[in-house]
Design a protein around this motif. Structure first.
Motif, PDB file in Angstrom:
ATOM      1  N   GLN A 281       0.820  -1.218   0.000  1.00 26.15           N
ATOM      2  CA  GLN A 281       0.000   0.000   0.000  1.00 26.15           C
ATOM      3  C   GLN A 281       0.862   1.280   0.000  1.00 26.15           C
ATOM      4  O   GLN A 281       0.679   2.163  -0.837  1.00 26.15           O
ATOM      5  CB  GLN A 281      -0.907  -0.025   1.238  1.00 26.15           C
ATOM      6  CG  GLN A 281      -1.798   1.194   1.388  1.00 26.15           C
ATOM      7  CD  GLN A 281      -2.488   1.215   2.764  1.00 26.15           C
ATOM      8  OE1 GLN A 281      -2.499   0.209   3.477  1.00 26.15           O
ATOM      9  NE2 GLN A 281      -3.036   2.352   3.119  1.00 26.15           N
ATOM     10  N   LEU A 298      -2.396  -3.089  -8.900  1.00 29.15           N
ATOM     11  CA  LEU A 298      -2.533  -4.171  -7.918  1.00 29.15           C
ATOM     12  C   LEU A 298      -3.001  -5.430  -8.635  1.00 29.15           C
ATOM     13  O   LEU A 298      -3.971  -5.394  -9.404  1.00 29.15           O
ATOM     14  CB  LEU A 298      -3.582  -3.791  -6.859  1.00 29.15           C
ATOM     15  CG  LEU A 298      -3.157  -2.816  -5.765  1.00 29.15           C
ATOM     16  CD1 LEU A 298      -4.376  -2.355  -4.978  1.00 29.15           C
ATOM     17  CD2 LEU A 298      -2.115  -3.443  -4.828  1.00 29.15           C
ATOM     18  N   ALA A 332      -7.797   1.722  -4.003  1.00 25.22           N
ATOM     19  CA  ALA A 332      -7.439   1.604  -5.418  1.00 25.22           C
ATOM     20  C   ALA A 332      -8.459   2.340  -6.289  1.00 25.22           C
ATOM     21  O   ALA A 332      -8.109   3.077  -7.211  1.00 25.22           O
ATOM     22  CB  ALA A 332      -7.340   0.133  -5.817  1.00 25.22           C
ATOM     23  N   TRP A 337      -5.975   3.687  -9.055  1.00 30.90           N
ATOM     24  CA  TRP A 337      -5.014   2.618  -9.318  1.00 30.90           C
ATOM     25  C   TRP A 337      -5.665   1.579 -10.237  1.00 30.90           C
ATOM     26  O   TRP A 337      -6.880   1.376 -10.218  1.00 30.90           O
ATOM     27  CB  TRP A 337      -4.583   1.933  -8.016  1.00 30.90           C
ATOM     28  CG  TRP A 337      -3.901   2.845  -7.037  1.00 30.90           C
ATOM     29  CD1 TRP A 337      -3.427   4.106  -7.274  1.00 30.90           C
ATOM     30  CD2 TRP A 337      -3.624   2.556  -5.651  1.00 30.90           C
ATOM     31  NE1 TRP A 337      -2.873   4.620  -6.125  1.00 30.90           N
ATOM     32  CE2 TRP A 337      -2.974   3.704  -5.113  1.00 30.90           C
ATOM     33  CE3 TRP A 337      -3.851   1.464  -4.825  1.00 30.90           C
ATOM     34  CZ2 TRP A 337      -2.558   3.766  -3.780  1.00 30.90           C
ATOM     35  CZ3 TRP A 337      -3.424   1.520  -3.498  1.00 30.90           C
ATOM     36  CH2 TRP A 337      -2.785   2.665  -2.985  1.00 30.90           C
ATOM     37  N   VAL A 339      -6.474  -2.129 -11.206  1.00 28.07           N
ATOM     38  CA  VAL A 339      -6.547  -3.463 -10.604  1.00 28.07           C
ATOM     39  C   VAL A 339      -6.482  -4.500 -11.721  1.00 28.07           C
ATOM     40  O   VAL A 339      -7.283  -4.485 -12.656  1.00 28.07           O
ATOM     41  CB  VAL A 339      -7.834  -3.632  -9.778  1.00 28.07           C
ATOM     42  CG1 VAL A 339      -7.946  -5.066  -9.260  1.00 28.07           C
ATOM     43  CG2 VAL A 339      -7.846  -2.642  -8.604  1.00 28.07           C
TER      44      VAL A 339
END
Lengths: 353, 353
Positions: A281, A298, A332, A337, A339
């Protein structure tokens, strides 16, 4: 053997013109234009399905390598950092390095018999797998540190090399080194081809990962950051100096330690960071807090058929390793972010498929 | 601006074909044969006088780059480590970073008034230069650590950058960055041209040296190892993460710490190591203890006219900085290390001569 930053040669005098080209192409310092010529005959990211995830990667790399664009990043600042366990290779049912450490416990206890009746050594020696599975993470950490200590760094390297060549994953009955994710290997190569220096930033042991990182990921030892024990310089009976690993952690390369480790060993903020758990993280947050174009990703383990499925963010059972929590999933989304769904984004997971 | 491992660009869209060639040539991953083409129009080591020292360098580089020879070293193992103070630039009359730290003491005391009447701060605030010159090394270390702490790493970088651009050496009245030794800059470039990755391994502060290492030596931040404070990850009021330097030393990159720092941040034993004082002894010993061809060198300060002369090994007065002891000189002789005489081996010391 993947394309590498600095591949080993076959032997003396056997460096061919083709090898020369491969070396040129694999160099992180090359111009993107020159490097793209390497792509002839190969398809970048070929194990990735078309879709939003692959597009996000392509868009980011195009943006930072376009010298006329607003997001251009000079080649020396193209730093990409990757967690290892669960991001570049399989981490289930237990971290590879912990398997190695557990197998070393009998030898450790033989050297230090006073450990025999002490936890967690007692549980491990009992062979009771259910009890072992309940050991808390800090006990596993202690075992890793204790079983790697008191050897010269060369001895430790030799023992790691021997073990990694012979150990097999219980599910696939293959060397752990074959359980690297093929799409991620292609991503590493694609990034290097576009001038990125690729780094591993692992919660696992730095010296452990360095042994095979070149062979498996094309990443040289000096670009592997991980949890690192202190070493001690001393002189042997022959008067020659050597370094011994000490049972004392200098860098705990997890959580906040990943950002701190990046500052310690690189000194530049990454442009791209990729992880798969709450231990990653802070690395992603630190990367995202920099100015200019950044890509944070991620890996989501949602593919029980081809690999494993775990993590509460997808309503899947939690795991003692690689926790992808609901909070991390929410962050996220909020932070933009990317995924990566193993199930949907990857055509295949392993090279041997 | 020297040839670099990864030079900064002039700006967007201004990357020329020539720059491209320079980048190719400067890449550590290139083939020696390809790289030697770079030498057209330039004379390697041109500021070095002919003689045993220059010949030792040329012989070593020829041996490790000859793929048909017995001493060939694969390109990825060509690691060269250099001390900074007194090896790559002037360290007299006092280490540059200590000058910086001393100038920061008033600001530190303004923030922490309780230090005003405590040593060594009291002596420094007194302005009594003779008393300051008598301060022991551990007091100077304390000042360096204290004056660099409690800032974000970005703030510290900005303050260092500002200071290094404006500070002047008292003898030459020039920026410290112009006091790099021209022959050593040529040696770094020559090594990179032959596939070496060049590193600084400094007893000085890692974050301090990283600020100007690219500009002065062509060495990027990730190839600078130095004494490093711990950092602490935290979130600002805006929710953004940042790293703060802490007043706690994580790596004391001096003496044995140099070998330990090399293992921590590189993970390979150098093939070439160069220093100038007892603080470099273990780095040279560690390098020399490896198998195969290795080159260990010590810079001897024996040129009071062009630079400084100090060190008991030459019957010269000792110095509180950069001690080249008789014992180190004897070890160099016994171990076959190459001693570089500034007076005899260098045509010129600085680029501005």
């Amino acid at each position: 053997m993947k394309k590498t930053d600095s591949p080993k040669q076959d032997g003396l005098g056997r460096r061919s013109a083709l090898q020369g080209l491969a070396l040129l192409a694999a160099s992180g310092a090359l111009l993107p234009a020159a490097v793209r010529a390497q792509g002839v005959g190969t398809v970048p990211l070929e194990s990735w399905n078309e879709g939003r995830t692959k597009q996000a990667i392509l868009d980011f790399v195009r943006a930072v390598t376009d010298p006329a664009g607003p997001d251009f990043v000079p080649v020396e600042e193209r730093i990409a950092t990757f967690d290892q366990d669960g991001t570049l290779w399989v981490e289930q049912p237990i971290y590879t390095q912990v398997v190695f450490a557990l197998e070393r416990v009998p030898a450790l206890v033989a050297r230090k018999p006073e450990l025999k009746d002490r936890e967690p050594y007692k549980t491990i020696l009992s062979g009771d797998r259910q009890a072992m599975a309940r050991l808390p993470a800090r006990d596993l950490d202690e075992i890793v540190v204790a079983t790697m200590a008191d050897l010269s760094v060369e001895e430790m390297e030799a023992e790691t090399r021997k073990w990694i060549a012979s150990a097999r994953h219980p599910r696939w009955n293959r060397p752990y080194t074959e359980l690297a994710y093929q799409p991620m290997l292609e991503l590493l190569q694609f990034l290097r081809g576009n001038g990125f220096k690729t780094y591993i930033v692992s919660g696992g042991g730095q010296d452990f990962v360095r042994v095979y990182a070149q062979q498996v990921y094309g990443i040289p030892p000096e670009q592997v950051i991980g949890t690192a024990g202190a070493t001690k310089f001393a002189y042997g009976k022959d008067g020659k100096p050597y370094l011994t690993t000490e049972p004392r952690v200098l860098l705990n390369d997890n959580y906040a330690g990943k950002a701190e480790g990046i500052h310690l060993e690189i000194g530049r903020r990454p442009r791209l960071a990729c992880g798969n758990s709450i231990g990653d993280q802070q690395m992603l947050e630190y990367t995202g807090a920099g100015k200019g174009a950044r890509l944070m990703m991620l890996v989501m383990h949602d593919d029980a058929g081809r690999e494993y499925a775990y993590g509460p963010a997808q309503g899947l059972p939690d795991s003692t390793v690689g926790t992808f929590s609901q909070a991390l999933y929410d962050e996220a989304k909020t932070s933009g972010w990317t995924v990566i769904s193993m199930k949907n984004d990857w055509k295949r997971v392993f090279a041997f498929e």
